[in-house]
Design an enzyme around this catalytic site. Structure first.
Site, mmCIF file in Angstrom:
data_model
loop_
_atom_site.group_PDB
_atom_site.id
_atom_site.type_symbol
_atom_site.label_atom_id
_atom_site.label_comp_id
_atom_site.label_asym_id
_atom_site.label_seq_id
_atom_site.Cartn_x
_atom_site.Cartn_y
_atom_site.Cartn_z
ATOM 1 N N ASN A 9 0.871 -1.170 0.000
ATOM 2 C CA ASN A 9 0.000 0.000 0.000
ATOM 3 C C ASN A 9 0.911 1.223 0.000
ATOM 4 O O ASN A 9 1.511 1.543 1.021
ATOM 5 C CB ASN A 9 -0.891 -0.029 1.253
ATOM 6 C CG ASN A 9 -1.722 1.238 1.402
ATOM 7 O OD1 ASN A 9 -1.761 2.083 0.503
ATOM 8 N ND2 ASN A 9 -2.385 1.379 2.536
ATOM 9 N N HIS A 92 -9.504 1.443 5.001
ATOM 10 C CA HIS A 92 -8.227 1.608 5.712
ATOM 11 C C HIS A 92 -8.439 2.594 6.877
ATOM 12 O O HIS A 92 -9.196 3.558 6.744
ATOM 13 C CB HIS A 92 -7.151 2.128 4.755
ATOM 14 C CG HIS A 92 -5.787 2.030 5.337
ATOM 15 N ND1 HIS A 92 -5.329 2.919 6.291
ATOM 16 C CD2 HIS A 92 -4.787 1.136 5.151
ATOM 17 C CE1 HIS A 92 -4.098 2.571 6.651
ATOM 18 N NE2 HIS A 92 -3.747 1.494 5.973
ATOM 19 N N GLU A 94 -6.725 4.929 7.914
ATOM 20 C CA GLU A 94 -6.414 6.328 7.576
ATOM 21 C C GLU A 94 -7.594 6.978 6.868
ATOM 22 O O GLU A 94 -7.851 8.167 7.036
ATOM 23 C CB GLU A 94 -5.124 6.378 6.733
ATOM 24 C CG GLU A 94 -3.915 6.075 7.622
ATOM 25 C CD GLU A 94 -2.738 5.468 6.902
ATOM 26 O OE1 GLU A 94 -2.690 5.489 5.660
ATOM 27 O OE2 GLU A 94 -1.838 4.960 7.603
ATOM 28 N N GLU A 162 -5.352 -4.576 10.674
ATOM 29 C CA GLU A 162 -4.276 -3.605 10.855
ATOM 30 C C GLU A 162 -4.520 -2.826 12.145
ATOM 31 O O GLU A 162 -5.275 -1.834 12.141
ATOM 32 C CB GLU A 162 -4.246 -2.618 9.681
ATOM 33 C CG GLU A 162 -4.004 -3.261 8.342
ATOM 34 C CD GLU A 162 -3.424 -2.271 7.358
ATOM 35 O OE1 GLU A 162 -2.313 -2.507 6.883
ATOM 36 O OE2 GLU A 162 -4.070 -1.244 7.079
ATOM 37 N N SER A 207 3.612 -2.151 10.342
ATOM 38 C CA SER A 207 5.066 -2.258 10.556
ATOM 39 C C SER A 207 5.641 -3.621 10.165
ATOM 40 O O SER A 207 6.564 -4.119 10.817
ATOM 41 C CB SER A 207 5.424 -1.906 12.005
ATOM 42 O OG SER A 207 5.049 -0.569 12.287
HETATM 43 P P1 13P Z 1 3.209 0.341 7.581
HETATM 44 O O1 13P Z 1 3.658 -0.972 6.992
HETATM 45 O O2 13P Z 1 3.956 1.524 7.053
HETATM 46 O O3 13P Z 1 3.143 0.277 9.083
HETATM 47 O O4 13P Z 1 1.695 0.568 7.085
HETATM 48 C C1 13P Z 1 0.775 -0.454 7.239
HETATM 49 C C2 13P Z 1 -0.455 -0.100 6.496
HETATM 50 O O5 13P Z 1 -1.196 0.777 6.889
HETATM 51 C C3 13P Z 1 -0.721 -0.812 5.241
HETATM 52 O O6 13P Z 1 -1.996 -0.550 4.773
#
Ligand code: 13P
Length: 247
Positions: A9, A92, A94, A162, A207
């Site tokens: 992503n 997601h 975010e 996540e 992560s």
């Molecule tokens: P990171 O791997 O940067 O922690 O992000 C995870 C993520 O939100 C993938 O959608």
């Protein structure tokens, strides 16, 4: 037996110049035939990435739930499909935070994407406060109940767990914590969809890095990963794809 799926992503990162990474990742993915890999680029890069990807599936990070109309700035599933997208991420954390997307809209987006034949990754995950309050599992199952379609036909449904506190922080959940939540998700999916729920792939995200990927992929009910930061370069993403191939 569920094949491992490793999805990058890129979030709001990348450029035309960065598409050399897509070509390098695609080449490595071809050398790892037991794994499904894909990259979700910003919408502006989907078409040029498809041209460079040599068959590696390229996807989007969001989609509107309607087919067309007065929705300034939005993109529909058929539009994504037309430029070669084969998958999409919905819900997601975010987007849930930045755009106030709730479960009901995530579900509508998932239904729209699946109906267009796009492999659809529905994301869920608890915040740090929810985990500290002992509510991680119940938050995740409530999100599943609200965000997943009743039924789907034309494409693959995937779930990504996540935990918000593990995204972009370097704080990865322990394999025990991941295993517990993935088992809970599996129970929910089998309860909701029966035998078909046993075939849905469940990805972990937060992560994931070359040095922790193998242990995560060895955890029961982990069928792959959704990778943010470490998917931006072949140097970091390829070892994760290779770890999935050994898992
Ligand atoms: P990171 O791997 O940067 O922690 O992000 C995870 C993520 O939100 C993938 O959608």
């Amino acid at each position: 037996m569920r094949r491992k799926l490793v999805v990058g992503n890129w979030k709001m990162n990348g450029s035309l110049a960065a598409l050399t990474e897509v070509s390098a990742i695609a080449e490595a993915a071809r050398r790892t035939p037991g794994v499904d890999a894909a990259i979700c680029t910003p919408a502006t890069l989907i078409a040029p990435a498809v041209a460079r990807s040599g068959g590696l599936p390229i996807g989007a990070q969001d989609v509107h739930h309607r087919e067309s109309g007065a929705h300034t700035g939005d993109i529909s599933a058929s539009m994504l499909k037309e430029v070669g997208a084969r998958l999409v991420i919905v819900g997601h954390s975010e987007r849930r935070a930045d755009h106030r997307e709730e479960d009901s809209i995530v579900r509508a987006k998932a239904e729209a994407a699946l109906a267009q034949g796009l492999q659809t990754i529905v994301c869920i995950g608890e915040s740090a406060e929810e985990r500290e309050a002992g509510r991680a599992a119940s938050i995740c199952t409530a999100q599943l109940a609200g965000s997943l379609p009743d039924d789907w036909r034309d494409a693959e449904l995937v779930v990504a767990y996540e935990p918000i506190w593990a995204i972009g922080t370097g704080k990865v959940a322990t394999c025990e914590d991941i295993g517990e939540i993935h088992a809970e998700i599996r129970r929910h999916l089998v309860g909701a969809y029966g035998e078909r729920g046993g075939r849905i792939r469940i990805l972990y995200g937060g992560s994931v890095k070359p040095d922790n990927a193998a242990a995560i992929f060895d955890t029961p009910d982990v069928d792959g990963a959704l990778v943010g930061g470490c998917s931006l370069t072949a140097d970091q993403f390829v070892p994760i794809i290779e770890a999935a191939g050994r898992g």
